[in-house]
Design a protein around this motif. Structure first.
Motif, mmCIF file in Angstrom:
data_model
loop_
_atom_site.group_PDB
_atom_site.id
_atom_site.type_symbol
_atom_site.label_atom_id
_atom_site.label_comp_id
_atom_site.label_asym_id
_atom_site.label_seq_id
_atom_site.Cartn_x
_atom_site.Cartn_y
_atom_site.Cartn_z
ATOM 1 N N ASP A 15 72.474 88.580 77.089
ATOM 2 C CA ASP A 15 71.698 89.091 75.967
ATOM 3 C C ASP A 15 71.826 90.598 75.892
ATOM 4 N N VAL A 41 71.906 87.067 71.642
ATOM 5 C CA VAL A 41 72.418 86.363 72.823
ATOM 6 C C VAL A 41 73.732 85.669 72.459
ATOM 7 N N LYS A 66 64.487 87.165 73.155
ATOM 8 C CA LYS A 66 65.552 86.371 73.782
ATOM 9 C C LYS A 66 65.295 84.882 73.581
#
Length: 169
Positions: A15, A41, A66
């Motif tokens: 990420d 990501v 994320k």
């Protein structure tokens, strides 16, 4: 914008934080400070996603971003020299990103937000140009939208009922 939902648990994802912004909300007692984090990501092998996380503290905002990005992973059609299969313009809001196929050895020629998406998607040779809005969030989403709408020669040949050689000719 068609996205096929892909299970993120089967990939080794890396990420990158594209941007962190401090946002405020004015309430009766003063201002509430929060942070938003735009996170991309990807597995470096044709899968990439972006997400936005908001929280009172920066690490928590990044973690949420994320998680959100993992829920929105798309698959990208790449050709034999790790470029895209054809030229395309990705659109999201008022941001347009021109994606151009490039020969081997070109590298990634792209501005900040579009570069992050291309690197994490595993694209090695591409030329991009951000047109219209330069809002980082919209540029990232326009790039991902454009990449997700690319078609491989096999898909085009199948939809037209022709052979791959006829399509590429």
């Amino acid at each position: 914008m068609k996205h096929t939902i892909i299970d993120a648990s089967q990939f080794e994802l890396t990420d990158k934080v594209v941007t962190i912004k401090r946002v405020t909300k004015t309430v009766k007692g003063g201002r509430n400070m929060r942070f938003t984090a735009l996170v991309v990501v990807g597995d470096g092998n044709g899968h990439v996603g972006a997400g936005l996380g908001k929280a009172v503290e920066i690490p928590e905002a990044i973690r949420k971003g994320k998680e959100d990005a993992m829920k929105h992973i798309v698959e990208i059609a790449l050709d034999e020299n790790n470029s895209i299969t054809h030229d395309f313009i990705g659109k999201y809001g008022s941001a347009n990103v021109l994606l151009k196929k490039a020969p081997d050895g070109t590298g990634i020629i792209a501005g900040g937000p579009a570069r992050v998406v291309c690197e994490l998607a595993g694209i090695k040779n591409i030329r991009t140009k951000s047109l219209g809005s330069n809002n980082k969030q919209n540029v990232v989403l326009a790039t991902i939208t454009g990449l997700s709408q690319l078609k491989s020669p096999e898909e085009v040949a199948k939809s037209r009922g022709k052979s791959v050689e006829e399509v590429l000719a």
